[in-house]
Design a protein around this motif. Structure first.
Motif, mmCIF file in Angstrom:
data_model
loop_
_atom_site.group_PDB
_atom_site.id
_atom_site.type_symbol
_atom_site.label_atom_id
_atom_site.label_comp_id
_atom_site.label_asym_id
_atom_site.label_seq_id
_atom_site.Cartn_x
_atom_site.Cartn_y
_atom_site.Cartn_z
ATOM 1 N N LYS A 159 0.827 -1.212 0.000
ATOM 2 C CA LYS A 159 0.000 0.000 0.000
ATOM 3 C C LYS A 159 0.860 1.261 0.000
ATOM 4 O O LYS A 159 0.414 2.324 -0.433
ATOM 5 C CB LYS A 159 -0.915 -0.006 1.227
ATOM 6 N N GLU A 160 2.106 1.127 0.492
ATOM 7 C CA GLU A 160 2.989 2.286 0.556
ATOM 8 C C GLU A 160 3.269 2.872 -0.830
ATOM 9 O O GLU A 160 3.451 4.084 -0.975
ATOM 10 C CB GLU A 160 4.311 1.918 1.236
ATOM 11 N N LEU A 161 3.298 2.002 -1.841
ATOM 12 C CA LEU A 161 3.554 2.472 -3.199
ATOM 13 C C LEU A 161 2.418 3.361 -3.694
ATOM 14 O O LEU A 161 2.654 4.397 -4.326
ATOM 15 C CB LEU A 161 3.726 1.279 -4.145
ATOM 16 N N VAL A 179 1.424 1.959 -11.696
ATOM 17 C CA VAL A 179 1.842 1.233 -10.486
ATOM 18 C C VAL A 179 1.263 -0.181 -10.473
ATOM 19 O O VAL A 179 2.007 -1.166 -10.427
ATOM 20 C CB VAL A 179 1.413 1.987 -9.201
ATOM 21 N N ALA A 180 -0.063 -0.277 -10.538
ATOM 22 C CA ALA A 180 -0.708 -1.584 -10.395
ATOM 23 C C ALA A 180 -0.387 -2.517 -11.567
ATOM 24 O O ALA A 180 -0.028 -3.682 -11.364
ATOM 25 C CB ALA A 180 -2.220 -1.404 -10.251
ATOM 26 N N ILE A 181 -0.525 -2.032 -12.801
ATOM 27 C CA ILE A 181 -0.317 -2.891 -13.967
ATOM 28 C C ILE A 181 1.128 -3.377 -14.087
ATOM 29 O O ILE A 181 1.361 -4.588 -14.262
ATOM 30 C CB ILE A 181 -0.766 -2.178 -15.257
ATOM 31 N N PRO A 182 2.142 -2.503 -13.991
ATOM 32 C CA PRO A 182 3.525 -3.008 -14.080
ATOM 33 C C PRO A 182 3.855 -4.043 -13.006
ATOM 34 O O PRO A 182 4.555 -5.029 -13.283
ATOM 35 C CB PRO A 182 4.374 -1.745 -13.906
ATOM 36 N N LEU A 183 3.368 -3.832 -11.789
ATOM 37 C CA LEU A 183 3.651 -4.775 -10.711
ATOM 38 C C LEU A 183 2.874 -6.081 -10.877
ATOM 39 O O LEU A 183 3.280 -7.116 -10.342
ATOM 40 C CB LEU A 183 3.307 -4.154 -9.359
ATOM 41 N N SER A 184 1.773 -6.032 -11.612
ATOM 42 C CA SER A 184 0.914 -7.212 -11.775
ATOM 43 C C SER A 184 1.213 -7.999 -13.048
ATOM 44 O O SER A 184 0.477 -8.941 -13.366
ATOM 45 C CB SER A 184 -0.562 -6.790 -11.790
ATOM 46 N N LEU A 185 2.260 -7.635 -13.775
ATOM 47 C CA LEU A 185 2.568 -8.314 -15.035
ATOM 48 C C LEU A 185 2.723 -9.836 -14.894
ATOM 49 O O LEU A 185 2.237 -10.579 -15.755
ATOM 50 C CB LEU A 185 3.822 -7.707 -15.677
ATOM 51 N N PRO A 186 3.398 -10.355 -13.855
ATOM 52 C CA PRO A 186 3.473 -11.825 -13.727
ATOM 53 C C PRO A 186 2.104 -12.481 -13.605
ATOM 54 O O PRO A 186 1.832 -13.488 -14.257
ATOM 55 C CB PRO A 186 4.309 -12.029 -12.452
ATOM 56 N N SER A 187 1.234 -11.891 -12.774
ATOM 57 C CA SER A 187 -0.108 -12.454 -12.606
ATOM 58 C C SER A 187 -0.943 -12.273 -13.867
ATOM 59 O O SER A 187 -1.716 -13.166 -14.242
ATOM 60 C CB SER A 187 -0.805 -11.777 -11.423
ATOM 61 N N LEU A 188 -0.781 -11.150 -14.556
ATOM 62 C CA LEU A 188 -1.500 -10.921 -15.805
ATOM 63 C C LEU A 188 -1.077 -11.928 -16.871
ATOM 64 O O LEU A 188 -1.906 -12.427 -17.635
ATOM 65 C CB LEU A 188 -1.248 -9.495 -16.305
ATOM 66 N N SER A 189 0.221 -12.238 -16.914
ATOM 67 C CA SER A 189 0.728 -13.200 -17.897
ATOM 68 C C SER A 189 0.173 -14.594 -17.620
ATOM 69 O O SER A 189 -0.254 -15.296 -18.549
ATOM 70 C CB SER A 189 2.258 -13.224 -17.862
ATOM 71 N N ALA A 190 0.171 -14.997 -16.359
ATOM 72 C CA ALA A 190 -0.357 -16.314 -16.008
ATOM 73 C C ALA A 190 -1.845 -16.405 -16.313
ATOM 74 O O ALA A 190 -2.328 -17.414 -16.844
ATOM 75 C CB ALA A 190 -0.105 -16.603 -14.526
ATOM 76 N N THR A 191 -2.589 -15.332 -16.008
ATOM 77 C CA THR A 191 -4.018 -15.313 -16.284
ATOM 78 C C THR A 191 -4.274 -15.338 -17.788
ATOM 79 O O THR A 191 -5.216 -15.994 -18.256
ATOM 80 C CB THR A 191 -4.666 -14.060 -15.671
ATOM 81 N N ALA A 192 -3.422 -14.641 -18.563
ATOM 82 C CA ALA A 192 -3.574 -14.608 -20.017
ATOM 83 C C ALA A 192 -3.409 -16.003 -20.611
ATOM 84 O O ALA A 192 -4.172 -16.406 -21.497
ATOM 85 C CB ALA A 192 -2.557 -13.645 -20.628
ATOM 86 N N ILE A 193 -2.418 -16.753 -20.144
ATOM 87 C CA ILE A 193 -2.212 -18.115 -20.641
ATOM 88 C C ILE A 193 -3.404 -18.997 -20.292
ATOM 89 O O ILE A 193 -3.893 -19.785 -21.115
ATOM 90 C CB ILE A 193 -0.914 -18.708 -20.069
#
Length: 269
Positions: A159-161, A179-193
């Protein structure tokens, strides 16, 4: 240790043997297949089935339809799911929790239960026999699981970010995009697959909404090789390999993102 290795060998054989049978059948004629399904093709490996499936069948059109439906479905689902997940985590109140529960409940409704009302709704809007209608149905059906996955990950973001970004004058859209999208790229990639596999392999909704050959997707087109009294197994298995190739290639090149996405947030520092 010995038992574990033996179990892994047996498991590998259970996967490899059917795969080899499919690959062998795809390079044989129908007569060779019925004569000896497990034998190598006479006269060497031939790719006549692969050539014929594109020449005699409109496989290129089916492949294009599947590509369009899958790409738009995955992209739009990720866009909407990421915005919803960000909103739920930022609300941080009973409203956010209620929204999360609402989308979670959406995962509990089987697709077969809503087939009749969904078809009636699509028919009223004139979206049957339409790739647009198929994309909309795909988005609505997989949005709950995407929101569930992405919300679980975004809740682990510090939350500090976001507080620092607020002090710097960033608005919600800027925090979401920078902030949210760049940090969530690993989860977004896994969800995309995960979504790619679901949409690419989907047979239920194309079978329900598509009757025109011009809009058929690959899984639906493969049914053409199955008749009431006979099945053209060489052509069917050739189509299966062609339909599976994009998923295999995507996973080979994106597996590190998939593993990172599945383990992201599992250990908190």
């Amino acid at each position: 240790m010995l038992f574990r290795r033996f179990s892994l060998i047996v498991y590998a054989l259970l996967i490899l043997i059917p795969l080899l049978v499919v690959m062998l059948t795809s390079v044989k004629t129908l007569q060779e297949t019925f004569a000896n399904p497990l034998a190598f093709p006479e006269g060497g490996i031939k790719f006549d089935n692969y050539i014929a499936i594109f020449q005699e069948q409109t496989m290129a059109g089916y492949f294009l339809n599947s590509t369009i439906v899958t790409l738009f479905s995955v992209t739009l689902t990720l866009l909407f799911a990421s915005m919803i997940a960000y909103g739920i985590t930022r609300l941080n109140s009973w409203i956010g929790n209620a929204l999360f529960v609402l989308f979670t409940l959406g995962m509990m409704v089987p697709a077969q239960v809503i087939m009749v009302p969904l078809y009636s709704l699509m028919l009223d809007f004139g979206l049957t026999n339409s790739l647009v209608g198929l994309i909309l149905v795909n988005i609505s059906s997989t949005l709950p699981i995407a929101v569930f996955i992405l919300t679980g990950f975004m809740k682990t973001l510090p939350k500090e970010l976001f507080e620092a970004a607020t002090i710097d004058g960033a608005g919600n859209w800027q925090m979401f995009a920078k902030v949210a999208i760049p940090l969530s790229l690993p989860s977004l990639s896994a969800t995309a697959i995960f979504l790619f596999v679901m949409h690419w392999n989907d047979l239920l909704y194309p079978l329900l909404f598509i009757t025109d050959n011009a809009y058929k997707t690959l899984p639906l087109a493969l049914l053409e090789f199955q008749g009431q009294y006979s099945t053209n197994y060489p052509m069917l298995f050739t189509g299966v390999i062609i339909a599976s190739a994009p998923m295999v290639i995507a996973y080979v090149f994106l597996q590190r993102f998939f593993v990172a996405g599945m383990t992201a947030g599992a250990v908190k520092g």
